[in-house]
Design an enzyme around this catalytic site. Structure first.
Site, PDB file in Angstrom:
ATOM      1  N   SER A 196       3.049  -1.295 -43.520  1.00  0.00           N
ATOM      2  CA  SER A 196       4.351  -1.496 -44.159  1.00  0.00           C
ATOM      3  C   SER A 196       4.266  -2.539 -45.270  1.00  0.00           C
ATOM      4  CB  SER A 196       5.386  -1.936 -43.122  1.00  0.00           C
ATOM      5  OG  SER A 196       4.951  -3.135 -42.504  1.00  0.00           O
ATOM      6  N   VAL A 222      -5.414  -4.511 -34.019  1.00  0.00           N
ATOM      7  CA  VAL A 222      -6.130  -5.242 -32.971  1.00  0.00           C
ATOM      8  C   VAL A 222      -6.694  -4.271 -31.930  1.00  0.00           C
ATOM      9  CG1 VAL A 222      -4.694  -7.303 -33.293  1.00  0.00           C
ATOM     10  CG2 VAL A 222      -4.003  -5.603 -31.582  1.00  0.00           C
ATOM     11  N   CYS A 265      -9.045 -19.258 -24.803  1.00  0.00           N
ATOM     12  CA  CYS A 265      -8.269 -20.321 -24.168  1.00  0.00           C
ATOM     13  C   CYS A 265      -7.114 -20.726 -25.089  1.00  0.00           C
ATOM     14  CB  CYS A 265      -9.189 -21.518 -23.903  1.00  0.00           C
ATOM     15  SG  CYS A 265      -8.290 -22.982 -23.368  1.00  0.00           S
ATOM     16  N   HIS A 281      -6.413  -9.644 -37.877  1.00  0.00           N
ATOM     17  CA  HIS A 281      -5.473 -10.152 -36.867  1.00  0.00           C
ATOM     18  C   HIS A 281      -6.086 -10.186 -35.472  1.00  0.00           C
ATOM     19  CE1 HIS A 281      -1.852  -9.004 -39.662  1.00  0.00           C
ATOM     20  NE2 HIS A 281      -2.474 -10.093 -40.055  1.00  0.00           N
ATOM     21  N   GLY A 283      -1.413   3.139 -44.065  1.00  0.00           N
ATOM     22  CA  GLY A 283      -0.644   2.983 -42.832  1.00  0.00           C
ATOM     23  C   GLY A 283      -0.171   1.574 -42.559  1.00  0.00           C
ATOM     24  N   ASN A 328       0.585   6.718 -47.008  1.00  0.00           N
ATOM     25  CA  ASN A 328       1.678   6.350 -46.098  1.00  0.00           C
ATOM     26  C   ASN A 328       2.777   7.405 -46.259  1.00  0.00           C
ATOM     27  OD1 ASN A 328       3.925   5.002 -44.802  1.00  0.00           O
ATOM     28  ND2 ASN A 328       2.836   3.069 -45.104  1.00  0.00           N
ATOM     29  N   PRO A 329       3.362   7.883 -45.171  1.00  0.00           N
ATOM     30  CA  PRO A 329       4.442   8.867 -45.327  1.00  0.00           C
ATOM     31  C   PRO A 329       5.662   8.284 -46.027  1.00  0.00           C
ATOM     32  CG  PRO A 329       3.717   8.729 -43.020  1.00  0.00           C
ATOM     33  CD  PRO A 329       3.038   7.624 -43.762  1.00  0.00           C
TER      34      PRO A 329
HETATM   35  C1  BJW Z   1       1.734   5.855 -41.141  1.00  0.00           C
HETATM   36  C2  BJW Z   1       1.616   6.835 -40.151  1.00  0.00           C
HETATM   37  C3  BJW Z   1       0.546   7.747 -40.275  1.00  0.00           C
HETATM   38  C4  BJW Z   1       3.321   5.572 -39.674  1.00  0.00           C
HETATM   39  N1  BJW Z   1      -0.297   7.645 -41.297  1.00  0.00           N
HETATM   40  N2  BJW Z   1       0.875   5.785 -42.153  1.00  0.00           N
HETATM   41  C5  BJW Z   1       4.332 -15.134 -47.491  1.00  0.00           C
HETATM   42  C6  BJW Z   1       5.584 -14.603 -47.677  1.00  0.00           C
HETATM   43  C7  BJW Z   1       6.444 -14.413 -46.594  1.00  0.00           C
HETATM   44  C8  BJW Z   1       6.051 -14.762 -45.302  1.00  0.00           C
HETATM   45  C9  BJW Z   1       4.805 -15.292 -45.114  1.00  0.00           C
HETATM   46  C10 BJW Z   1       3.955 -15.472 -46.197  1.00  0.00           C
HETATM   47  N3  BJW Z   1       2.778 -15.986 -45.719  1.00  0.00           N
HETATM   48  C11 BJW Z   1       2.880 -16.117 -44.378  1.00  0.00           C
HETATM   49  C12 BJW Z   1       4.104 -15.715 -43.977  1.00  0.00           C
HETATM   50  C13 BJW Z   1       4.611 -15.714 -42.576  1.00  0.00           C
HETATM   51  C14 BJW Z   1       4.134 -14.515 -41.761  1.00  0.00           C
HETATM   52  C15 BJW Z   1       4.686 -13.276 -42.421  1.00  0.00           C
HETATM   53  O1  BJW Z   1       4.036 -12.553 -43.137  1.00  0.00           O
HETATM   54  N4  BJW Z   1       5.943 -12.973 -42.131  1.00  0.00           N
HETATM   55  C16 BJW Z   1       6.608 -11.797 -42.711  1.00  0.00           C
HETATM   56  C17 BJW Z   1       6.873 -10.787 -41.595  1.00  0.00           C
HETATM   57  C18 BJW Z   1       7.861 -12.245 -43.389  1.00  0.00           C
HETATM   58  N5  BJW Z   1       2.676 -14.483 -41.651  1.00  0.00           N
HETATM   59  C19 BJW Z   1       2.047 -15.180 -40.711  1.00  0.00           C
HETATM   60  O2  BJW Z   1       2.636 -15.893 -39.922  1.00  0.00           O
HETATM   61  C20 BJW Z   1       0.534 -15.068 -40.676  1.00  0.00           C
HETATM   62  N6  BJW Z   1      -0.033 -16.371 -40.603  1.00  0.00           N
HETATM   63  C21 BJW Z   1      -0.072 -17.188 -41.647  1.00  0.00           C
HETATM   64  O3  BJW Z   1       0.229 -16.861 -42.753  1.00  0.00           O
HETATM   65  O4  BJW Z   1      -0.525 -18.447 -41.335  1.00  0.00           O
HETATM   66  C22 BJW Z   1      -0.533 -19.475 -42.327  1.00  0.00           C
HETATM   67  C23 BJW Z   1      -1.264 -20.636 -41.723  1.00  0.00           C
HETATM   68  C24 BJW Z   1      -2.300 -21.212 -42.443  1.00  0.00           C
HETATM   69  C25 BJW Z   1      -2.982 -22.302 -41.895  1.00  0.00           C
HETATM   70  C26 BJW Z   1      -2.619 -22.797 -40.656  1.00  0.00           C
HETATM   71  C27 BJW Z   1      -1.596 -22.212 -39.928  1.00  0.00           C
HETATM   72  C28 BJW Z   1      -0.909 -21.114 -40.461  1.00  0.00           C
HETATM   73  C29 BJW Z   1       0.097 -14.352 -39.389  1.00  0.00           C
HETATM   74  C30 BJW Z   1       0.548 -12.955 -39.317  1.00  0.00           C
HETATM   75  C31 BJW Z   1       0.159 -12.371 -37.952  1.00  0.00           C
HETATM   76  C32 BJW Z   1       0.727 -10.997 -37.730  1.00  0.00           C
HETATM   77  N7  BJW Z   1       0.580 -10.659 -36.361  1.00  0.00           N
HETATM   78  C33 BJW Z   1       0.968  -9.319 -35.917  1.00  0.00           C
HETATM   79  C34 BJW Z   1       0.798  -9.273 -34.384  1.00  0.00           C
HETATM   80  C35 BJW Z   1      -0.711  -9.223 -34.021  1.00  0.00           C
HETATM   81  C36 BJW Z   1      -0.914  -9.185 -32.545  1.00  0.00           C
HETATM   82  C37 BJW Z   1      -0.319  -7.970 -31.908  1.00  0.00           C
HETATM   83  O5  BJW Z   1      -0.762  -6.834 -32.163  1.00  0.00           O
HETATM   84  O6  BJW Z   1       0.617  -8.146 -31.130  1.00  0.00           O
HETATM   85  O7  BJW Z   1       0.163  -8.337 -36.571  1.00  0.00           O
HETATM   86  S1  BJW Z   1       2.635  -8.869 -36.390  1.00  0.00           S
HETATM   87  C38 BJW Z   1       2.264  -7.157 -36.681  1.00  0.00           C
HETATM   88  O8  BJW Z   1       2.474  -6.857 -38.087  1.00  0.00           O
HETATM   89  C39 BJW Z   1       0.731  -7.016 -36.442  1.00  0.00           C
HETATM   90  C40 BJW Z   1       0.334  -6.131 -37.587  1.00  0.00           C
HETATM   91  O9  BJW Z   1      -1.053  -6.255 -37.829  1.00  0.00           O
HETATM   92  C41 BJW Z   1       1.205  -6.602 -38.715  1.00  0.00           C
HETATM   93  C42 BJW Z   1       1.363  -5.608 -39.833  1.00  0.00           C
HETATM   94  O10 BJW Z   1       2.003  -4.456 -39.378  1.00  0.00           O
HETATM   95  P1  BJW Z   1       1.553  -3.049 -39.950  1.00  0.00           P
HETATM   96  O11 BJW Z   1       0.161  -2.760 -39.553  1.00  0.00           O
HETATM   97  O12 BJW Z   1       1.857  -2.970 -41.386  1.00  0.00           O
HETATM   98  O13 BJW Z   1       2.484  -2.045 -39.081  1.00  0.00           O
HETATM   99  P2  BJW Z   1       4.009  -1.600 -39.362  1.00  0.00           P
HETATM  100  O14 BJW Z   1       4.524  -1.050 -38.103  1.00  0.00           O
HETATM  101  O15 BJW Z   1       4.774  -2.666 -40.009  1.00  0.00           O
HETATM  102  O16 BJW Z   1       3.856  -0.422 -40.438  1.00  0.00           O
HETATM  103  C43 BJW Z   1       3.272   0.835 -40.097  1.00  0.00           C
HETATM  104  C44 BJW Z   1       3.251   1.698 -41.341  1.00  0.00           C
HETATM  105  O17 BJW Z   1       2.531   2.881 -41.041  1.00  0.00           O
HETATM  106  C45 BJW Z   1       4.643   2.136 -41.833  1.00  0.00           C
HETATM  107  O18 BJW Z   1       4.743   1.874 -43.239  1.00  0.00           O
HETATM  108  C46 BJW Z   1       4.670   3.651 -41.568  1.00  0.00           C
HETATM  109  O19 BJW Z   1       5.394   4.367 -42.564  1.00  0.00           O
HETATM  110  C47 BJW Z   1       3.202   3.984 -41.615  1.00  0.00           C
HETATM  111  N8  BJW Z   1       2.795   5.148 -40.815  1.00  0.00           N
HETATM  112  N9  BJW Z   1       2.609   6.715 -39.248  1.00  0.00           N
HETATM  113  C48 BJW Z   1      -0.115   6.711 -42.221  1.00  0.00           C
HETATM  114  N10 BJW Z   1       0.360   8.776 -39.345  1.00  0.00           N
END
Ligand code: BJW
Length: 246
Positions: free
Chosen positions: A191, A104, A128, A120, A189, A215-216
């Protein structure tokens, strides 16, 4: 980093359609914290259910507003790094190139990537809480945050996708199309724990793409990847661009 696999470079030279998924890891080298890295990740210090859900905002809007205001400052101070810039170069190289990001922070757009699908949302926009109507410009000053939307009167919230909320449909559909049509799919990058974004590389692999993970550390996506490049995005991506240029 180690030498890039010759087969990967060969596949990239032959590829016509390239699709990419990025996550917080690509911005880590810009100083933006990831979510799930031990010690440094946001979720190591903060509880997601208290901050990144509509229920949390309804319960304590000021807390959530202030947490996002802090993160917005961090993102505003951050600059794109070598990983973001390498993706700008890759976009120029392929006629069909789709960049989907879960981030984001807006850093891909700031770097100069032209077609970015923000799955996202963006921490740089507000809407709103009641109606979803976007705010034009900056939020009004307010002594008791969150401020109100000037037209609807509802509380303002960041235009990001919280847990349990639907993703922007057009961006999701376009990301799925790109995954299913890609010759090469890069997952960088992330998870690979949050759905539906985490399903994109799996869709690509099922449709026949060569999946490349950068990814590391290992992730649940690693088993779908043809190539797992264990290094930082800011090092591996420029190395790919350089190798392709030769
Ligand atoms: C490096 C590095 C370097 C470090 N170089 N790499 C199916 C199965 C199970 C659950 C669900 C499913 N479908 C839906 C769900 C529920 C839920 C979900 O997935 N939950 C799981 C956690 C279990 N999903 C949702 O709720 C989604 N909505 C949805 O499905 O709605 C359905 C619906 C339909 C119709 C009507 C109503 C509803 C929404 C998900 C929203 C996620 N939001 C967030 C917050 C955004 C706002 C904010 O920024 O605050 O998004 S959560 C957070 O996680 C953020 C990220 O975009 C997202 C992913 O994280 P990301 O980017 O992978 O980061 P990390 O920290 O996890 O990983 C970093 C990686 O980088 C690591 O691997 C490191 O090793 C690596 N790294 N340095 C390269 N230099």
């Amino acid at each position: 980093m180690d030498d890039l696999p010759a087969q990967l470079l060969d596949a990239l030279r032959k590829a016509r359609r390239v699709a990419v998924l990025t996550g917080a890891g690509i911005s880590a080298e810009s100083g933006v914290p990831t979510f799930r890295d031990a010690q440094t990740g946001l979720w190591a210090k903060y509880e997601p259910t208290q901050l990144a859900t509509p229920e949390a905002f309804a319960r304590d809007p000021r807390l959530v507003w202030e947490w996002y205001a802090w993160r917005r400052e961090l993102c505003s101070a951050a600059k794109p790094n070598a990983g973001h810039l390498a993706l700008v170069e890759l976009e120029k190289r392929f006629a069909d190139f789709t960049l989907t990001t879960q981030n984001v922070d807006g850093l891909h757009l700031l770097a100069g990537s032209r077609r970015v699908l923000e799955l996202h949302g963006s921490i740089r926009r507000y809407k709103c809480f009641d109606t979803g109507r976007l705010l034009e410009g900056e939020p009004p000053h307010c002594d008791n945050p969150p401020p109100r939307h000037p037209q609807t009167g509802g509380m303002l919230r960041p235009d990001v996708v919280w847990f349990g909320e639907a993703l922007p449909e057009a961006a999701l559909m376009e990301s799925l199309r790109a995954a299913r049509e890609a010759d090469i799919y890069l997952t960088i990058g992330t998870s690979a724990l949050v759905y539906p974004a985490a399903a994109l590389p799996i869709e690509a692999q099922r449709a026949g793409a060569t999946v490349v993970e950068i990814n590391p550390t290992e992730t649940p996506c690693s088993k779908f990847a043809t190539f797992s490049l264990r290094g930082k995005a800011g090092e591996v991506l420029p190395a790919i661009v350089q190798a392709l240029g030769e």
